[in-house]
Design an enzyme around this catalytic site. Structure first.
Site, mmCIF file in Angstrom:
data_model
loop_
_atom_site.group_PDB
_atom_site.id
_atom_site.type_symbol
_atom_site.label_atom_id
_atom_site.label_comp_id
_atom_site.label_asym_id
_atom_site.label_seq_id
_atom_site.Cartn_x
_atom_site.Cartn_y
_atom_site.Cartn_z
ATOM 1 N N HIS A 15 0.859 -1.184 0.000
ATOM 2 C CA HIS A 15 0.000 0.000 0.000
ATOM 3 C C HIS A 15 0.896 1.235 0.000
ATOM 4 C CE1 HIS A 15 1.051 0.179 4.230
ATOM 5 N NE2 HIS A 15 0.573 -1.045 4.392
ATOM 6 N N GLY A 17 1.781 3.217 2.260
ATOM 7 C CA GLY A 17 2.749 3.289 3.347
ATOM 8 C C GLY A 17 4.045 2.593 2.974
ATOM 9 N N HIS A 18 3.946 1.390 2.399
ATOM 10 C CA HIS A 18 5.139 0.708 1.908
ATOM 11 C C HIS A 18 5.836 1.544 0.838
ATOM 12 C CE1 HIS A 18 2.782 -3.063 3.090
ATOM 13 N NE2 HIS A 18 3.870 -3.104 3.843
ATOM 14 N N LYS A 149 5.531 3.890 12.469
ATOM 15 C CA LYS A 149 4.328 3.308 13.069
ATOM 16 C C LYS A 149 4.680 2.109 13.941
ATOM 17 C CE LYS A 149 1.675 0.709 10.509
ATOM 18 N NZ LYS A 149 1.702 -0.590 11.250
ATOM 19 N N GLN A 153 9.422 -2.178 16.925
ATOM 20 C CA GLN A 153 10.132 -3.055 16.005
ATOM 21 C C GLN A 153 11.386 -2.391 15.465
ATOM 22 O OE1 GLN A 153 8.103 -5.405 12.739
ATOM 23 N NE2 GLN A 153 8.940 -3.753 11.504
ATOM 24 N N SER A 190 -1.761 0.995 6.505
ATOM 25 C CA SER A 190 -1.270 -0.315 6.897
ATOM 26 C C SER A 190 -2.126 -1.398 6.268
ATOM 27 C CB SER A 190 -1.271 -0.478 8.419
ATOM 28 O OG SER A 190 -2.573 -0.724 8.896
ATOM 29 N N ARG A 192 -3.409 -4.003 7.705
ATOM 30 C CA ARG A 192 -4.546 -4.317 8.564
ATOM 31 C C ARG A 192 -5.687 -3.329 8.370
ATOM 32 N NH1 ARG A 192 -1.693 -5.565 14.400
ATOM 33 N NH2 ARG A 192 -0.889 -7.649 13.935
#
Length: 299
Positions: A15, A17-18, A149, A153, A190, A192
């Protein structure tokens, strides 16, 4: 002169964001590699690995049409390669979801994986650290790009490359990029969030609104306790309003917390902002059984 290699690891279902990470890599590197691999080691036995979206042909088409001008040049750059391995290639000893039954080499960043998101997903960061170590070994990138986000991680991975003395990438070349957001409601881009129902989509931005209110309180001199009360007050009001409007959408607040950026330890309730310090203000909010995480550093 050696060419620089930028790397963007993903689990596919690409998407915007990537693509914001991909475009940053294109602008800053001679070559950009994108990996697409749904990592089994990130899933607990009760999580449905088989339902995770797998859209490799569409993802490749999207990347073929993604371009960016190189920084300081007139050259138009495209992703140079897509690395899309199989589970057998990434886990030669095999992979099962039950940790007690796993065989082979795995990577764990001790003391940094049980806080925040790790409270409800205690094996998640072990899976992330393992697969990213493998991907770094394969790609040997000059620079790697991760979204803010997923701040826990990203910081764990910085700790990983520091502690394992990795040279590709070095800790300073593991870049944390601001979260891409929908321009209409500010919801994070994202995988999700793409699957939210219309009702869930209307409610989901509430968490960001709560964290922004908390950030204002913290920067204004409030204690950590006062800051979190402010965030939870915003959340509670929004949830009550959603219920009145019939927008239940499986709403449940998981947590809102403030942690030290270096140790991930929870801040003392009476802690206040100090000059030059940063903290992690994070939260998770379940909507339509989707965990909507919004994590970012607050000055």
């Amino acid at each position: 002169m050696a060419q620089t290699v930028g790397f963007v690891p993903t689990m596919g279902a690409l998407h915007d964001g990537h693509l914001s990470l991909v475009k940053k890599s294109l602008a800053e590197n001679d070559l950009t590699v994108v990996s697409i691999f749904v990592n089994p080691a990130q899933f607990a036995p009760h999580e449905d690995l088989t339902s995770y979206p797998r859209t490799l042909p569409k993802d490749i088409e999207i990347l073929e049409n993604t371009r960016s001008p190189g920084a300081g040049s007139c050259e138009t750059r495209y992703p140079a390669a897509v690395f899309a391995p199989t589970a057998n290639e990434m886990y030669p000893s095999g992979i099962v979801l039950e940790i007690a039954e796993q065989k082979g080499a795995f990577v764990e960043v001790k003391g940094f994986s049980h806080q925040m998101e790790g409270q409800t997903r205690p094996t998640f960061f072990r899976g992330v650290a393992t697969v990213v170590t493998k991907l770094f070994n394969v790609i040997q990138p000059t620079n790697a790009y991760f979204g803010q986000k997923d701040i826990q991680q990203a910081l764990i991975l910085k700790r990983l490359v520091t502690d394992l003395l990795m040279s590709h990438p070095t800790p300073q070349n593991l870049h944390i990029v601001p979260t891409g957001r929908d321009l209409t409601d500010g919801l994070a881009l994202s995988s999700r969030n793409l699957y939210l129902s219309p009702a869930g989509r209307k409610v989901a931005p509430t968490l960001r609104q709560a964290l922004l209110a908390a950030e204002i309180a913290w920067n204004g001199g409030a204690t950590k306790h006062e800051t979190l009360v402010r965030a939870i007050t915003v959340m509670d009001a929004a949830i009550r309003r959603a219920h009145r409007e019939g927008l239940t959408a499986g709403i449940k607040l998981d947590y809102i917390e403030m942690n030290d950026t270096k140790t991930f330890e929870v801040l003392d309730a009476q802690a206040r902002k100090t000059e030059g310090s940063t903290v992690i203000l994070s939260g998770a909010f379940y909507v339509d059984k989707t965990a909507a995480h919004r994590q970012y550093s607050a000055g």
